[in-house]
Motif scaffolding. Structure first.
Motif, PDB file in Angstrom:
ATOM      1  N   GLY A  50       0.923  -1.174  -0.089  1.00  6.61           N
ATOM      2  CA  GLY A  50      -0.056  -0.019   0.251  1.00  6.61           C
ATOM      3  C   GLY A  50       0.808   1.057   0.026  1.00  6.61           C
ATOM      4  O   GLY A  50       2.170   1.112   0.045  1.00  6.61           O
ATOM      5  N   TRP A  51       0.345   2.469  -0.112  1.00  5.76           N
ATOM      6  CA  TRP A  51       1.096   3.666   0.172  1.00  5.76           C
ATOM      7  C   TRP A  51       0.791   4.413   1.052  1.00  5.76           C
ATOM      8  O   TRP A  51      -0.407   4.487   1.786  1.00  5.76           O
ATOM      9  N   ASP A  52       1.714   5.341   1.556  1.00  5.93           N
ATOM     10  CA  ASP A  52       1.448   6.185   2.884  1.00  5.93           C
ATOM     11  C   ASP A  52       0.484   7.108   2.771  1.00  5.93           C
ATOM     12  O   ASP A  52      -0.038   7.528   3.823  1.00  5.93           O
ATOM     13  N   GLY A  53      -0.249   7.406   1.712  1.00  5.06           N
ATOM     14  CA  GLY A  53      -1.383   8.259   1.644  1.00  5.06           C
ATOM     15  C   GLY A  53      -2.556   7.570   1.311  1.00  5.06           C
ATOM     16  O   GLY A  53      -3.703   8.305   1.493  1.00  5.06           O
ATOM     17  N   GLY A  54      -2.593   6.047   1.687  1.00  3.53           N
ATOM     18  CA  GLY A  54      -3.894   5.410   1.598  1.00  3.53           C
ATOM     19  C   GLY A  54      -4.596   5.177   2.449  1.00  3.53           C
ATOM     20  O   GLY A  54      -5.593   4.097   2.459  1.00  3.53           O
ATOM     21  N   GLY A  55      -4.211   5.703   3.735  1.00  8.79           N
ATOM     22  CA  GLY A  55      -5.152   5.253   4.851  1.00  8.79           C
ATOM     23  C   GLY A  55      -4.938   3.917   5.581  1.00  8.79           C
ATOM     24  O   GLY A  55      -3.707   3.437   5.310  1.00  8.79           O
ATOM     25  N   ASP A  56      -5.879   3.263   5.990  1.00  7.48           N
ATOM     26  CA  ASP A  56      -5.556   2.246   6.930  1.00  7.48           C
ATOM     27  C   ASP A  56      -6.100   0.885   6.101  1.00  7.48           C
ATOM     28  O   ASP A  56      -6.159  -0.334   6.761  1.00  7.48           O
ATOM     29  N   ALA A  57      -6.693   1.152   5.028  1.00  4.36           N
ATOM     30  CA  ALA A  57      -7.189   0.015   4.047  1.00  4.36           C
ATOM     31  C   ALA A  57      -6.289  -1.288   4.220  1.00  4.36           C
ATOM     32  O   ALA A  57      -6.579  -2.636   4.463  1.00  4.36           O
ATOM     33  N   VAL A  58      -4.930  -1.090   3.813  1.00  2.00           N
ATOM     34  CA  VAL A  58      -4.188  -2.213   3.419  1.00  2.00           C
ATOM     35  C   VAL A  58      -3.686  -2.693   4.894  1.00  2.00           C
ATOM     36  O   VAL A  58      -3.760  -3.903   4.792  1.00  2.00           O
ATOM     37  N   PRO A  59      -3.369  -2.002   5.711  1.00  2.00           N
ATOM     38  CA  PRO A  59      -2.824  -2.295   7.017  1.00  2.00           C
ATOM     39  C   PRO A  59      -3.751  -3.361   7.835  1.00  2.00           C
ATOM     40  O   PRO A  59      -3.656  -4.268   8.299  1.00  2.00           O
ATOM     41  N   GLU A  60      -5.222  -2.590   7.702  1.00  2.00           N
ATOM     42  CA  GLU A  60      -6.166  -3.441   8.175  1.00  2.00           C
ATOM     43  C   GLU A  60      -6.406  -4.818   7.575  1.00  2.00           C
ATOM     44  O   GLU A  60      -6.590  -5.987   8.122  1.00  2.00           O
ATOM     45  N   ALA A  61      -6.394  -4.815   6.344  1.00  2.00           N
ATOM     46  CA  ALA A  61      -6.823  -5.930   5.385  1.00  2.00           C
ATOM     47  C   ALA A  61      -5.809  -7.025   5.700  1.00  2.00           C
ATOM     48  O   ALA A  61      -6.117  -8.169   5.735  1.00  2.00           O
ATOM     49  N   SER A  62      -4.332  -6.615   5.637  1.00  2.00           N
ATOM     50  CA  SER A  62      -3.528  -7.690   5.570  1.00  2.00           C
ATOM     51  C   SER A  62      -3.345  -8.159   6.841  1.00  2.00           C
ATOM     52  O   SER A  62      -3.016  -9.530   7.054  1.00  2.00           O
ATOM     53  N   ALA A  63      -3.653  -7.456   7.917  1.00  2.00           N
ATOM     54  CA  ALA A  63      -3.553  -7.952   9.300  1.00  2.00           C
ATOM     55  C   ALA A  63      -4.761  -8.980   9.323  1.00  2.00           C
ATOM     56  O   ALA A  63      -4.567 -10.154  10.238  1.00  2.00           O
TER      57      ALA A  63
END
Length: 497
Positions: free
Chosen positions: A105-118
């Motif tokens: 993900g990219w650092d301007g993209g909010g929490d979507a990638v960290p949340e989904a990957s976790a």
């Protein structure tokens, strides 16, 4: 070697000092792009990513995208591009469905990638717009060998008929389509500058902007999110020669207040696809900027280009042109029999650009690809010269009192009105007729028109059963990530009680 990343290696060797990717003042040469991608490939191997593993990209049009895309390919991975506007639960679906091993993900993209990957339990790596900062392992400078039939990209369709499906595009699919576009559509050279405002996570931008540029060593100048004013600035600033966009982008630029001040003289060729280009917009853009606009057609499942109004051939405004090299097309009826000239039917496609199938969905693949022909769901006619004309999507067809009404035909008439900027025609439920023809219309800045005026304008120009009885004015129309107008999301105006 078939690996699509071989094109980057070759261009870095031939054109190492030339600019490869630009984002405003940030410029990466081909040598730098190759070195950065090789470092990513080494890091992926260090993380345990094996050839064929799925690696996700949830990024806008920033330099990190081509770095990570070609880095994953160098490592032999399969890339799964995703819209950076997706929410966490949507990203989670892609991660689970593709059985992904890692996602960026990219650092301007909010929490979507960290949340989904976790939630799924895989690594989620957040990077900046210019790429990752910390990488481990030894760089992989030569691409891992892959077969023609190995999947390079798993590209999810929009899912208008249910959950999104992943179209498996092979290294050969993508490489051959890019080569065809370079040689027969754009006649691209290392001296060209390609405007990258089409999302790279979408197959149009991925193939026709990124992969074609890398193949010949041209410069790709990026615009993370389309803005007509910014686009009008970038063209003269960077000397853009090839502009690729969807019809709404052309309309937005043409109708922008700053259009008269823009120097667009560097433009040589413009390409449009994704949805039908209104003839009035095409002619207006060509007249205004003295350039050539070529209309084409393709789908995610066809890598994407299937047909185009090609240089050197007669160009027919309103047509999607002739089948491209390596691709066959025909128009068939419900039984799969080819229809006569100028008769509407479904477009089916066969060739080296057609996907391997839908990931993990053998039934859907069998339904879509019959006897080697991919069934598009698009309705078209073919004229005596072999040119194809899109009539509409099967599912967009309006049946009014037993008569077939194709929204595209009605929209074309609406676009002829001088005040109309955009229009979308949809079927509105009707107790007696089954469906009535309705139209949502947005006007050009500073222009005025009433619903009655627009209704009468169309009524005078097409058969009585086709003109929209219901018209409502809206500030803007709903659009997808490429800027394509989404008819299915157009809301009809509530009726008065």
């Amino acid at each position: 070697m078939t690996n699509l990343a071989a094109n980057l290696v070759a261009s870095a060797q031939r054109h190492g000092d030339r600019p490869a990717v630009r984002l405003d003042e940030h410029v990466l040469s081909y040598a730098q792009l190759h070195a950065s991608a090789a470092a990513v490939a080494g890091d992926l191997r260090e993380r345990g990513i094996s050839p064929g593993d799925r690696v996700g990209l949830v990024l806008p049009n920033v330099p990190a995208f081509p770095i990570l895309f070609y880095g994953a390919l160098l490592a032999g991975a399969t890339v799964v591009p995703m819209n950076p506007l997706l929410k966490g639960r949507e990203v989670e679906f892609y991660l689970r469905d593709s059985q992904m091993s890692l996602v960026y993900g990219w650092d301007g993209g909010g929490d979507a990638v960290p949340e989904a990957s976790a939630e799924v339990g895989i690594p989620g790596v957040v990077v900046g717009a210019l790429g990752p900062n910390e990488l481990g392992g030894q760089p992989i400078t030569e691409p891992v060998e892959r077969a023609d039939s190995d999947t390079a990209v798993l590209l999810y369709t929009s899912g208008t008929t249910g959950k999104p499906k992943g179209a498996e595009l092979t290294h050969h699919n993508l490489a051959s389509n890019a080569t065809m576009a370079v040689e027969t559509l754009f006649e691209l050279t290392p001296d060209d500058v390609v405007m990258g405002c089409l999302p790279l996570f979408h197959v149009f931008g991925l193939t026709c902007a990124l992969n074609t540029s890398v193949q010949v060593g041209a410069c790709l100048t990026l615009l993370p999110r389309f803005d007509p004013a910014k686009a009008l600035q970038i063209v003269p600033r960077d000397g853009v020669t090839i502009f690729e966009g969807v019809p709404t982008m052309y309309a937005a630029m043409l109708n922008h207040p700053d259009v008269d001040a823009a120097d667009m003289s560097s433009l040589r060729t413009c390409a449009t696809g994704g949805s039908a280009m209104p003839v009035e917009v095409l002619r207006g853009f060509e007249t205004k900027f003295d350039c050539q606009v070529l209309e084409g057609y393709g789908l995610s499942e066809t890598s994407p280009v299937a047909s185009f109004n090609q240089p050197g051939y007669e160009r027919k405004p309103g047509s999607i042109g002739l089948p491209v090299r390596g691709c066959e097309m025909k128009v068939v009826d419900l039984d799969g029999n080819e229809v006569g000239l100028d008769e509407p039917g479904e477009i089916v496609i066969r060739g080296e650009n057609v996907m391997k199938g839908y990931w993990g969905r053998p039934e859907a693949t069998a339904e879509a690809i019959k006897d080697g022909w991919f069934h598009t769901g698009d309705i078209a006619t073919k004229d005596a010269d072999g040119y194809y004309f899109i009539v509409d999507r099967k599912k967009d067809l309006i049946i009014r009192g037993g008569y077939n009404v194709y929204p595209r035909e009605v929209e074309e008439v609406l676009y002829e009105h001088p005040a109309v900027a955009e229009a979308a025609v949809i079927g509105v439920k009707h107790a007696d007729l089954g469906e009535e023809v309705g139209a949502a219309v947005s006007l050009k800045p500073g222009q005025e028109a009433t619903e009655d005026e627009l209704r009468e304008f169309v009524k005078q120009r097409i058969a009585a059963y086709k003109y929209p009885r219901e018209i409502w004015l809206v500030p803007e129309l709903p659009k997808g990530p490429t800027g394509k107008i989404l008819r299915r999301e157009v809301k009809e105006m509530p009726r008065e009680a």
